[in-house]
Design a protein around this motif. Structure first.
Motif, PDB file in Angstrom:
ATOM      1  N   ASN A 158       0.826  -1.211   0.000  1.00 56.64           N
ATOM      2  CA  ASN A 158       0.000   0.000   0.000  1.00 56.64           C
ATOM      3  C   ASN A 158       0.856   1.255   0.000  1.00 56.64           C
ATOM      4  O   ASN A 158       0.572   2.208  -0.712  1.00 56.64           O
ATOM      5  CB  ASN A 158      -0.923   0.012   1.219  1.00 56.64           C
ATOM      6  N   ALA A 159       1.909   1.218   0.813  1.00 49.46           N
ATOM      7  CA  ALA A 159       2.762   2.395   0.917  1.00 49.46           C
ATOM      8  C   ALA A 159       3.426   2.690  -0.430  1.00 49.46           C
ATOM      9  O   ALA A 159       3.502   3.840  -0.858  1.00 49.46           O
ATOM     10  CB  ALA A 159       3.822   2.180   1.989  1.00 49.46           C
ATOM     11  N   LYS A 161       2.345   1.721  -3.359  1.00 49.33           N
ATOM     12  CA  LYS A 161       1.297   2.127  -4.297  1.00 49.33           C
ATOM     13  C   LYS A 161       1.048   3.612  -4.156  1.00 49.33           C
ATOM     14  O   LYS A 161       0.833   4.315  -5.137  1.00 49.33           O
ATOM     15  CB  LYS A 161       0.006   1.369  -3.983  1.00 49.33           C
ATOM     16  N   ALA A 162       1.065   4.080  -2.909  1.00 47.89           N
ATOM     17  CA  ALA A 162       0.815   5.498  -2.675  1.00 47.89           C
ATOM     18  C   ALA A 162       1.921   6.349  -3.286  1.00 47.89           C
ATOM     19  O   ALA A 162       1.737   7.524  -3.552  1.00 47.89           O
ATOM     20  CB  ALA A 162       0.719   5.766  -1.171  1.00 47.89           C
ATOM     21  N   ARG A 163       3.084   5.732  -3.506  1.00 49.11           N
ATOM     22  CA  ARG A 163       4.157   6.478  -4.147  1.00 49.11           C
ATOM     23  C   ARG A 163       4.183   6.209  -5.643  1.00 49.11           C
ATOM     24  O   ARG A 163       5.153   6.500  -6.331  1.00 49.11           O
ATOM     25  CB  ARG A 163       5.502   6.106  -3.531  1.00 49.11           C
ATOM     26  N   GLY A 164       3.133   5.616  -6.156  1.00 47.63           N
ATOM     27  CA  GLY A 164       2.980   5.515  -7.597  1.00 47.63           C
ATOM     28  C   GLY A 164       3.505   4.252  -8.236  1.00 47.63           C
ATOM     29  O   GLY A 164       3.678   4.203  -9.441  1.00 47.63           O
TER      30      GLY A 164
ATOM     31  N   GLN B  52      -6.937   5.712   4.178  1.00 51.00           N
ATOM     32  CA  GLN B  52      -6.664   4.851   3.029  1.00 51.00           C
ATOM     33  C   GLN B  52      -7.733   4.962   1.960  1.00 51.00           C
ATOM     34  O   GLN B  52      -7.521   4.560   0.821  1.00 51.00           O
ATOM     35  CB  GLN B  52      -6.518   3.403   3.480  1.00 51.00           C
ATOM     36  N   ASN B  55      -6.971   8.139  -0.918  1.00 48.16           N
ATOM     37  CA  ASN B  55      -6.226   8.051  -2.176  1.00 48.16           C
ATOM     38  C   ASN B  55      -6.502   6.739  -2.903  1.00 48.16           C
ATOM     39  O   ASN B  55      -5.735   6.284  -3.731  1.00 48.16           O
ATOM     40  CB  ASN B  55      -4.727   8.252  -1.946  1.00 48.16           C
ATOM     41  N   LEU B  57      -6.694   3.564  -1.924  1.00 47.13           N
ATOM     42  CA  LEU B  57      -6.100   2.271  -1.587  1.00 47.13           C
ATOM     43  C   LEU B  57      -7.208   1.302  -1.207  1.00 47.13           C
ATOM     44  O   LEU B  57      -7.106   0.108  -1.416  1.00 47.13           O
ATOM     45  CB  LEU B  57      -5.110   2.419  -0.430  1.00 47.13           C
ATOM     46  N   GLU B  58      -8.258   1.837  -0.608  1.00 42.86           N
ATOM     47  CA  GLU B  58      -9.424   1.024  -0.293  1.00 42.86           C
ATOM     48  C   GLU B  58     -10.622   1.652  -0.986  1.00 42.86           C
ATOM     49  O   GLU B  58     -10.667   2.860  -1.184  1.00 42.86           O
ATOM     50  CB  GLU B  58      -9.676   0.994   1.223  1.00 42.86           C
ATOM     51  N   ARG B  83      -3.365   9.144  -7.024  1.00 45.83           N
ATOM     52  CA  ARG B  83      -2.406   8.922  -5.941  1.00 45.83           C
ATOM     53  C   ARG B  83      -1.253   9.920  -5.995  1.00 45.83           C
ATOM     54  O   ARG B  83      -0.608  10.164  -4.990  1.00 45.83           O
ATOM     55  CB  ARG B  83      -1.882   7.492  -5.992  1.00 45.83           C
ATOM     56  N   LEU B  88      -0.009  10.022   0.283  1.00 50.28           N
ATOM     57  CA  LEU B  88      -0.308   9.415   1.575  1.00 50.28           C
ATOM     58  C   LEU B  88       0.966   8.908   2.239  1.00 50.28           C
ATOM     59  O   LEU B  88       1.740   8.172   1.640  1.00 50.28           O
ATOM     60  CB  LEU B  88      -1.293   8.252   1.387  1.00 50.28           C
ATOM     61  N   MET B  90       1.934   6.564   5.238  1.00 47.42           N
ATOM     62  CA  MET B  90       1.303   5.606   6.135  1.00 47.42           C
ATOM     63  C   MET B  90       1.968   5.627   7.505  1.00 47.42           C
ATOM     64  O   MET B  90       2.976   6.291   7.712  1.00 47.42           O
ATOM     65  CB  MET B  90       1.437   4.201   5.551  1.00 47.42           C
TER      66      MET B  90
END
Lengths: 250, 282
Positions: A158-159, A161-164, B52, B55, B57-58, B83, B88, B90
């Motif tokens: 997830n982390a 993914k958040a960075r693309g 979450q 952006n 993710l969920e 995103r 984000l 975490m």
């Protein structure tokens, strides 16, 4: 004890050789399922995971078993009656195998009981200086950390993914490359965890198997012997039915 | 720059299993653009889940998540673009560092955006400055840094994407007071300089009071209170009823006021209290 019985049961599944003994095998598996009271949905799901392997073996058996009576021929493929039989047998055999192992071991036995069992079964090997307790401990720890690591993977994924990072597109090489940002942190955290665990265990004065007593000592009960008796009867029945040689025999 | 809106959003963990947990229950909320908004609540109040959802993710079970009025799930293929707009960070982001140098790790996000090298290196330097990482640290391996430095590097990694909305889940958890201040101040500075919307999740009332403009209080998967800092802290009694409290210094100021010390209403930091008291004494 349970472990030995399940191994015996598995041996029996391989001993089965004709229609009658396979029928008995299937019957016993269904009976055991009913007794265990595991929701059928969960059992089916465990079967589904290996569906491909099952079908693959069945098809292979179907196509490559040579026999006398040809059922039909298509192009260069000959299907024999024997092939059909062996395909069906193989299918049932694998199915019962999966059912019984998941039934006996995963769904009704805690991992701790399982490693305890392995430890006590392997304990004769201690004579030849095999670190049996350490093996069992390693297994317990490995089992214990599977969910933790899965959770960790999820978080890191997830982390990133958040960075693309995009895991779901691109060619094989691109996708493999996308895994690097997950694997490296995962390994590092696994090592860190291992370190911390070792430290915590040492803080609680863990020093291996020597002289260590068990919190839960398992004893053999009357029911265990009843189970053993039934297992022996079952094995004998399978062997007897095999000798009858009715219908088709492998 | 960008407004984030939640419309009747609900989220359920483990739907259809006996372990079903409602993490968010019909939450509607607007986060004002260009401000620092703090989301506060106890463990399990739905804070992290909400973050979450922001952006993508969920996916929310019901309701919509809007970014500048557009549903982020309208076109799931565009999620990557979303995103980049909603950055984000975490919880414990230091565990996601993986490159050989800090510089390369901070550059990871911008590189995924397909920027050219010059722009990337500019952004890396800028982001590192926001979180107070010295330039000589950039060439070091992430694993040679202290915990606080790693945390700052990870936050810089998201800032370098220059998101219009920066969301941080417990950015200061587990740090010493000094590290906490550096990070929170850097985050605030990022918001002020770039005009971005900043959302910070925390359970520390003190931090929220010192660094946020608006505060949202979550309680049992619902929004309990939302408003500006002054509005929320004026409900001290209600906050106490859900087990949260106004900052200690605010509490003290209120007590002093009751005893007749003429202090202003809104005192949230020790520094502010000190200054007020000093002027009173002179």
């Amino acid at each position: 004890m349970k472990l030995i019985l399940s191994i015996l049961y598995i041996v029996c599944t391989f001993l089965c050789k004709n229609v009658l003994s396979f029928a008995l095998l299937l019957l016993s598996a269904v009976l055991l399922l009913l007794i265990s009271r595991i929701p059928p949905r969960i059992v089916l799901r465990s079967l589904r995971a290996l569906l491909f392997v099952m079908l693959f073996t069945a098809v292979l058996n179907l196509l490559f078993t040579k026999g006398e009576t040809e059922l039909f021929a298509f192009w260069r493929i000959h299907v024999y009656v024997e092939g059909v039989y062996s395909a069906v047998f193989m299918l049932v055999r694998i199915m019962v195998l999966i059912l019984s192992t998941s039934l006996f071991l995963t769904y009704t036995t805690t991992p701790i009981a399982l490693t305890d069992a392995i430890e006590s079964l392997l304990s004769p090997l201690r004579v030849v200086h095999l670190p049996v307790h350490e093996f069992a401990m390693m297994m317990t720890i490995a089992l214990r950390f599977i969910p933790t690591l899965m959770e960790e993977t999820d978080k890191i994924m997830n982390a990133q993914k958040a960075r693309g990072v995009d895991f779901s597109s691109g060619g094989l090489i691109k996708r493999a490359k996308a895994l690097i940002p997950i694997l490296i942190p995962l390994f590092i955290s696994a090592f860190r965890r291992a370190d911390e665990l070792a430290m915590a265990m040492e803080c609680r004065c863990y020093r291996g198997g020597k002289g260590r007593t068990k919190m839960r000592v398992s004893h053999l009960h009357a029911s265990d012997f009843v189970a053993l008796l039934m297992m022996v009867l079952f094995g004998a029945a399978v062997l007897y039915l095999n000798r009858l040689g009715l219908f088709y025999t492998l | 720059m960008a407004t984030v809106t939640l419309e009747h959003v609900s989220y359920i963990y483990g739907k259809g299993t006996p372990f079903e947990i409602k993490a968010l229950d019909d939450v509607s909320l607007t986060v004002k653009s260009g401000r620092v908004t703090g989301i506060i609540g106890h463990t399990g109040s739905g804070k992290s889940t909400m973050v979450q959802l922001l952006n993508g993710l969920e996916k929310p079970e019901g309701g919509r998540v809007l970014l500048d009025g557009a549903d982020i799930w309208e076109n799931p293929k565009n999620m990557q673009a979303i995103r980049f707009r909603v950055g984000l960070v975490m919880q414990y982001p230091e565990y996601q560092l993986f490159e050989e140098t800090i510089e390369a790790d901070i550059a990871f996000g911008p590189r995924n955006m397909g920027l050219d090298e010059e722009e990337i290196s500019k952004r890396v330097r800028e982001a590192a400055a926001f979180v107070g990482l010295e330039p000589e640290l950039l060439q070091k391996s992430p694993f040679d840094l202290s915990g606080g430095q790693k945390r700052r590097a990870a936050i810089a990694g998201v800032m370098a994407m220059r998101p219009e909305v920066l969301v941080l889940d417990e950015p200061a958890a587990g740090l010493d007071p000094r590290g906490r201040d550096i990070i929170l101040r850097g985050i605030r500075e990022y918001g002020e300089r770039t005009g971005s919307t900043v959302i910070i999740v925390s359970h520390s009332m003190e931090d929220m009071a010192a660094y946020c403009d608006d505060i949202v209080v979550m309680y049992q998967a619902k929004v309990f209170l939302a408003g500006t800092r002054d509005e929320v802290f004026s409900h001290a009694g209600e906050l106490a009823s859900v087990g949260l409290d106004v900052p200690q210094i605010t509490h003290l100021a209120l007590l002093l006021k009751k005893r007749g010390v003429p202090l202003p209403d809104a005192i949230y930091t020790v520094e502010a209290a000190r200054d007020c008291l000093r002027t009173l004494l002179q």
